[in-house]
Structures are given as C-alpha cells and as structure tokens.
Motif scaffolding. Structure first.
Motif, short mmCIF file in Angstrom:
data_model
loop_
_atom_site.label_atom_id
_atom_site.label_comp_id
_atom_site.label_asym_id
_atom_site.label_seq_id
_atom_site.Cartn_x
_atom_site.Cartn_y
_atom_site.Cartn_z
N ILE A 166 0.84 -1.19 0.00
CA ILE A 166 0.00 0.00 0.00
C ILE A 166 0.88 1.25 0.00
CG2 ILE A 166 -1.68 1.34 1.33
CD1 ILE A 166 -2.86 -1.29 2.28
N ARG A 167 1.92 1.20 0.82
CA ARG A 167 2.80 2.36 0.96
C ARG A 167 4.19 1.86 1.33
NH1 ARG A 167 1.73 7.60 4.84
NH2 ARG A 167 3.29 8.89 3.85
N TYR A 168 5.19 2.60 0.93
CA TYR A 168 6.57 2.21 1.21
C TYR A 168 7.19 3.17 2.22
CZ TYR A 168 6.09 -0.84 -2.80
OH TYR A 168 5.67 -1.82 -3.66
N GLY A 169 8.20 2.69 2.95
CA GLY A 169 8.93 3.52 3.89
C GLY A 169 8.23 3.74 5.21
N VAL A 170 7.18 2.98 5.46
CA VAL A 170 6.45 3.07 6.72
C VAL A 170 6.12 1.65 7.19
CG1 VAL A 170 5.40 5.31 6.18
CG2 VAL A 170 4.18 3.22 5.60
N ASP A 171 5.68 1.52 8.44
CA ASP A 171 5.18 0.25 8.93
C ASP A 171 3.85 -0.01 8.22
OD1 ASP A 171 4.45 -2.03 10.33
OD2 ASP A 171 3.90 -0.92 12.16
N VAL A 172 3.78 -1.07 7.40
CA VAL A 172 2.58 -1.30 6.59
C VAL A 172 1.45 -1.98 7.36
CG1 VAL A 172 3.80 -1.36 4.39
CG2 VAL A 172 3.42 -3.49 5.64
N LEU A 173 1.72 -2.50 8.56
CA LEU A 173 0.69 -3.22 9.29
C LEU A 173 -0.59 -2.40 9.49
CD1 LEU A 173 -0.21 -5.81 10.67
CD2 LEU A 173 0.80 -4.93 12.79
N PRO A 174 -0.52 -1.15 9.97
CA PRO A 174 -1.78 -0.38 10.12
C PRO A 174 -2.51 -0.18 8.79
CG PRO A 174 0.03 0.73 11.24
CD PRO A 174 0.62 -0.40 10.48
N TYR A 175 -1.76 0.03 7.72
CA TYR A 175 -2.37 0.20 6.40
C TYR A 175 -3.04 -1.10 5.94
CZ TYR A 175 0.17 4.60 6.09
OH TYR A 175 0.64 5.86 6.32
N ASP A 176 -2.33 -2.22 6.13
CA ASP A 176 -2.90 -3.52 5.75
C ASP A 176 -4.16 -3.82 6.54
OD1 ASP A 176 -0.96 -4.09 3.85
OD2 ASP A 176 0.30 -5.22 5.26
N LEU A 177 -4.11 -3.56 7.85
CA LEU A 177 -5.29 -3.83 8.68
C LEU A 177 -6.47 -2.96 8.26
CD1 LEU A 177 -3.62 -4.18 12.21
CD2 LEU A 177 -4.53 -6.01 10.74
N ALA A 178 -6.23 -1.68 8.01
CA ALA A 178 -7.31 -0.79 7.59
C ALA A 178 -7.86 -1.20 6.23
CB ALA A 178 -6.82 0.66 7.56
N ASN B 282 -7.76 -4.19 4.68
CA ASN B 282 -8.49 -5.46 4.71
C ASN B 282 -9.74 -5.38 5.58
OD1 ASN B 282 -6.77 -6.80 2.89
ND2 ASN B 282 -5.29 -7.15 4.51
N ALA B 283 -9.73 -4.57 6.62
CA ALA B 283 -10.94 -4.38 7.44
C ALA B 283 -12.01 -3.68 6.61
CB ALA B 283 -10.62 -3.58 8.70
N ALA C 180 -12.31 -3.87 3.39
CA ALA C 180 -12.77 -4.89 2.44
C ALA C 180 -13.80 -5.80 3.10
CB ALA C 180 -11.59 -5.70 1.93
N LEU C 181 -13.51 -6.25 4.32
CA LEU C 181 -14.44 -7.13 5.03
C LEU C 181 -15.75 -6.42 5.34
CD1 LEU C 181 -11.95 -9.00 7.39
CD2 LEU C 181 -13.11 -9.91 5.34
N ALA C 182 -15.68 -5.13 5.67
CA ALA C 182 -16.91 -4.37 5.92
C ALA C 182 -17.76 -4.27 4.66
CB ALA C 182 -16.56 -2.98 6.45
N LEU C 183 -17.13 -4.03 3.52
CA LEU C 183 -17.87 -3.97 2.25
C LEU C 183 -18.49 -5.33 1.93
CD1 LEU C 183 -15.32 -1.87 0.16
CD2 LEU C 183 -17.64 -1.16 0.81
N LEU C 184 -17.72 -6.40 2.12
CA LEU C 184 -18.25 -7.74 1.88
C LEU C 184 -19.40 -8.08 2.82
CD1 LEU C 184 -14.94 -9.72 1.26
CD2 LEU C 184 -16.82 -9.42 -0.37
N LEU C 185 -19.28 -7.70 4.08
CA LEU C 185 -20.35 -7.96 5.04
C LEU C 185 -21.62 -7.21 4.65
CD1 LEU C 185 -21.31 -9.24 7.68
CD2 LEU C 185 -20.42 -7.24 8.88
N LEU C 186 -21.47 -5.94 4.28
CA LEU C 186 -22.63 -5.16 3.84
C LEU C 186 -23.28 -5.81 2.62
CD1 LEU C 186 -24.49 -2.73 4.09
CD2 LEU C 186 -22.76 -1.38 2.88
N GLY C 187 -22.46 -6.23 1.65
CA GLY C 187 -22.99 -6.90 0.47
C GLY C 187 -23.71 -8.18 0.82
N ALA C 188 -23.16 -8.96 1.74
CA ALA C 188 -23.77 -10.22 2.15
C ALA C 188 -25.10 -9.97 2.87
CB ALA C 188 -22.83 -11.01 3.05
N VAL C 189 -25.16 -8.95 3.72
CA VAL C 189 -26.41 -8.62 4.41
C VAL C 189 -27.47 -8.21 3.40
CG1 VAL C 189 -27.48 -6.92 5.96
CG2 VAL C 189 -25.34 -8.05 6.62
N LEU C 190 -27.09 -7.37 2.43
CA LEU C 190 -28.04 -6.95 1.39
C LEU C 190 -28.49 -8.13 0.54
CD1 LEU C 190 -26.41 -3.58 0.29
CD2 LEU C 190 -28.54 -3.88 1.57
#
Length: 151
Positions: A102-114, A116-117, A119-129
């Motif tokens: 996502i980004r270089y020169g920084v700790d990518v863990l917070p970016y990855d978590l945000a 993918n989270a 993405a999961l929120a969008l998928l959950l909303l789609g599944a509920v609908l």
C-alpha cells in the motif's frame, strides 16, 4: 447481482488507481520492475477497470430493459464486488504475489489492517443486502425465473 459486482470491482479498482496510484503516488499496480513498467501496469489496470464498468452498466441496462433487475440485488453485488476486489488486492496482490505494498517507507501493518478491514466491511454489507434480497424473493415467490420467450 452480477452487473452490480462488475460495477463494484471496476469502481473499487478506479478508487484504488486514482487515489493511491495517481493522487498519493504511493505505488503502482506492479512496483517490482521500475518506473515505466509500473506506469504501464497502471494503464492495464485502468483499461480493465473501464471495461468492467462499461460491461457492468450494459448488463444492468439489459436486465432493466427486460424487467429482471432488482435494485437490492444490484446494490448487494456492487458491495460484494468492491469488497472482493479490495480483499483480493490486499491479500493476493500485496502479500502473496507482492506486486506492490500500500505504501513504502512506513510500517505497513496499520495500512494492511485498515485496507483489509474495509474490504471485510464492504463484503459484510454486500452479504447482508444479498440475504435481504433472498429473503424478500422467498416471501414474495419472485425468485423463480420466468420462461424465456425465445426458449
């Protein structure tokens, strides 16, 4: 729902490309080979995203013309497609294939978590609908397809 999913994938690819590739310049679609290849890979991503958007809208227009479209199903598909693209990008492109981060020169863990989270929120909303659409169709009996006149 397929039309919505195509539009969702194309829309999320466009957001990714415009925001992260162009405006923020954090990465290209394929960063492992250098500048020119990165720009070309962004162009290929842009072409695929445009194709999906156009094809999705044509498919949606076709289903609307036939009276077979459901706004709820199209919206569910849009969120499932957007979330599916984002999760695929976050897990497969970023981590498995390592096309880019996502980004270089920084700790990518917070970016990855945000990333993918979201993405999961969008998928959950789609599944509920999608579940709501399925329940509505079962209640009203409108889930059965009518015989095609040309069949």
């Amino acid at each position: 729902m397929w039309a919505g999913a195509m539009i969702g994938v194309g829309m999320m690819a466009a957001v990714d490309e415009i925001v992260f590739h162009q405006l923020l310049a954090w990465h290209h679609f394929y960063d492992r080979a250098g500048g020119t290849v990165g720009l070309v890979s962004d162009g290929v991503l842009h072409a695929v995203e445009l194709f999906l958007l156009i094809a999705g809208f044509f498919l949606l227009a076709s289903t609307l013309r036939r009276g077979a479209a459901s706004a709820g199903a199209a919206l569910a598909g849009l969120f499932l497609g957007a979330g599916g693209f984002q999760l695929f990008d976050g897990l497969i492109n970023h981590k498995v294939l390592r096309f880019h981060q996502i980004r270089y020169g920084v700790d990518v863990l917070p970016y990855d978590l945000a990333w993918n989270a979201a993405a999961l929120a969008l998928l959950l909303l789609g599944a509920v609908l999608a579940g709501a659409v399925a329940r509505r169709r079962r209640r009203t009996g409108s889930g059965r397809r009518a015989a095609r006149p040309d069949a």
